[in-house]
Scaffold this active site. Structure first.
Site, PDB file in Angstrom:
ATOM      1  N   LYS A 254       0.713  -1.510   0.264  1.00 47.73           N
ATOM      2  CA  LYS A 254      -0.388   0.107  -0.065  1.00 47.73           C
ATOM      3  C   LYS A 254       1.183   1.275  -0.039  1.00 47.73           C
ATOM      4  CE  LYS A 254      -1.763  -1.068   4.311  1.00 47.73           C
ATOM      5  NZ  LYS A 254      -1.457  -1.945   4.393  1.00 47.73           N
TER       6      LYS A 254
ATOM      7  N   ARG B 103      -9.064   0.483   9.157  1.00 52.35           N
ATOM      8  CA  ARG B 103      -8.544  -0.744   9.725  1.00 52.35           C
ATOM      9  C   ARG B 103      -9.511  -1.448  10.638  1.00 52.35           C
ATOM     10  NH1 ARG B 103      -2.806   0.924   9.316  1.00 52.35           N
ATOM     11  NH2 ARG B 103      -1.453  -1.289   9.309  1.00 52.35           N
TER      12      ARG B 103
ATOM     13  N   ARG C 283      11.968  -6.419   5.346  1.00 50.88           N
ATOM     14  CA  ARG C 283      11.863  -4.565   5.632  1.00 50.88           C
ATOM     15  C   ARG C 283      12.646  -4.078   6.280  1.00 50.88           C
ATOM     16  NH1 ARG C 283       5.622  -2.572   4.477  1.00 50.88           N
ATOM     17  NH2 ARG C 283       5.875  -3.200   6.688  1.00 50.88           N
TER      18      ARG C 283
ATOM     19  N   ARG D   4      11.984  -2.738   9.401  1.00 48.70           N
ATOM     20  CA  ARG D   4      11.262  -2.306  10.324  1.00 48.70           C
ATOM     21  C   ARG D   4      10.793  -2.268  11.415  1.00 48.70           C
ATOM     22  NH1 ARG D   4       5.977  -0.240   8.166  1.00 48.70           N
ATOM     23  NH2 ARG D   4       5.253  -0.854   9.616  1.00 48.70           N
TER      24      ARG D   4
ATOM     25  N   ARG E 298       0.713  -8.979  13.866  1.00 46.60           N
ATOM     26  CA  ARG E 298      -0.254  -7.563  12.516  1.00 46.60           C
ATOM     27  C   ARG E 298      -1.326  -8.719  11.674  1.00 46.60           C
ATOM     28  NH1 ARG E 298       5.049  -4.901  10.894  1.00 46.60           N
ATOM     29  NH2 ARG E 298       3.720  -3.383   9.868  1.00 46.60           N
TER      30      ARG E 298
HETATM   31  P1  AMP Z   1       0.938   0.623   8.888  1.00 46.39           P
HETATM   32  O1  AMP Z   1       2.794   1.526   8.911  1.00 46.39           O
HETATM   33  O2  AMP Z   1       0.167   1.122   8.269  1.00 46.39           O
HETATM   34  O3  AMP Z   1       1.806  -0.924   9.174  1.00 46.39           O
HETATM   35  O4  AMP Z   1       1.129   0.993  10.336  1.00 46.39           O
HETATM   36  C1  AMP Z   1       1.879   0.318  11.383  1.00 46.39           C
HETATM   37  C2  AMP Z   1       0.972   0.434  12.856  1.00 46.39           C
HETATM   38  O5  AMP Z   1       0.734   1.772  13.463  1.00 46.39           O
HETATM   39  C3  AMP Z   1      -0.418  -0.284  13.423  1.00 46.39           C
HETATM   40  O6  AMP Z   1       0.633  -1.852  13.348  1.00 46.39           O
HETATM   41  C4  AMP Z   1      -0.988   0.055  14.432  1.00 46.39           C
HETATM   42  O7  AMP Z   1      -0.037   0.106  15.049  1.00 46.39           O
HETATM   43  C5  AMP Z   1      -0.672   1.380  14.194  1.00 46.39           C
HETATM   44  N1  AMP Z   1      -1.755   2.187  12.993  1.00 46.39           N
HETATM   45  C6  AMP Z   1      -1.597   2.180  11.648  1.00 46.39           C
HETATM   46  N2  AMP Z   1      -2.658   3.077  11.245  1.00 46.39           N
HETATM   47  C7  AMP Z   1      -3.533   2.488  12.397  1.00 46.39           C
HETATM   48  C8  AMP Z   1      -5.046   3.091  11.985  1.00 46.39           C
HETATM   49  N3  AMP Z   1      -5.706   3.285  11.200  1.00 46.39           N
HETATM   50  N4  AMP Z   1      -5.248   1.812  12.891  1.00 46.39           N
HETATM   51  C9  AMP Z   1      -4.692   2.110  14.368  1.00 46.39           C
HETATM   52  N5  AMP Z   1      -4.070   1.943  14.296  1.00 46.39           N
HETATM   53  C10 AMP Z   1      -2.960   1.786  13.066  1.00 46.39           C
END
Ligand code: AMP
Length: 192
Positions: free
Chosen positions: A13, A88, A127, A129, A140
């Protein structure tokens, strides 16, 4: 035009949103990036978010929605947004619909990036991270299945869902997404 990119962690994404931002002028809004920015700046929100992110859990809906509301109010958002990692949960999707309605807007398309599970695990492992260690990755993916996957049916019922094959080169995938978005922007004339 407002577009949601939906898909499991590792489905590409963020990579696609970056590329599409350059090619379409829509603004890439990633809640993960916004949380990481807060974390880096040591804000109160960042400190709170970290406890959830480290476990691979979702940050509570109210906090996340407030952050998005604030971001959508900034004045670089002229032509629309490419939302990456938001919504989400079903509650977030409902809040997003309200938020856009207040602005006289709506979601024009939800692009679901479909990627085989083993490909996801391999991509995430590569990755590096902080939240990409095997335990957090597993958490996740599980959180995605439990809380985010219901959005596939949610948006399908509302006629917004577009499925895109998320495997192949970055260019192949973005070509598929752009074709979907163009079809929405220029619908073919009705035959009746
Ligand atoms: P991402 O970079 O989108 O994979 O997000 C990394 C982390 O940020 C996720 O594992 C969540 O802990 C938090 N996070 C990101 N977007 C959301 C969301 N829409 N709702 C809740 N937590 C989020």
């Amino acid at each position: 035009m407002n577009v949601v990119l939906l898909g499991p962690p590792g489905s590409g994404k963020g990579t696609q949103a970056e590329r599409l931002q350059r090619r379409t002028g829509l603004i890439h809004v990633s809640t993960g990036d916004l949380f990481r920015k807060h974390l880096g700046e040591g804000t109160e929100l960042g400190v709170l978010a970290r406890t959830f992110m480290d476990r691979g859990d979702l940050v509570p809906d109210e906090v996340t929605v407030e952050m998005v509301r604030h971001r959508l109010g900034e004045d670089d958002i002229l032509r629309g947004v490419l939302l990456d990692g938001f919504p989400r949960t079903v509650a977030q999707a409902d809040s997003l619909a309200d938020l856009l309605e207040e602005r006289g807007e709506r979601i024009d398309a939800v692009v679901l990036l479909e990627v085989d599970e083993q490909v996801l695990v391999d991509r995430l492992a590569g990755r590096g991270r902080a939240d990409d260690n095997p335990e957090t990755v597993r958490a996740r993916l599980e959180v995605y299945r439990d809380q985010t996957e219901p959005l596939v049916a949610y948006y399908d019922e509302r006629g917004a869902l577009r499925r895109v094959d998320g495997e192949g080169t970055v260019e192949d995938i973005s070509g598929r997404i752009e074709a979907v978005l163009q079809a929405i922007d220029n619908p073919s004339p009705s035959k009746c």
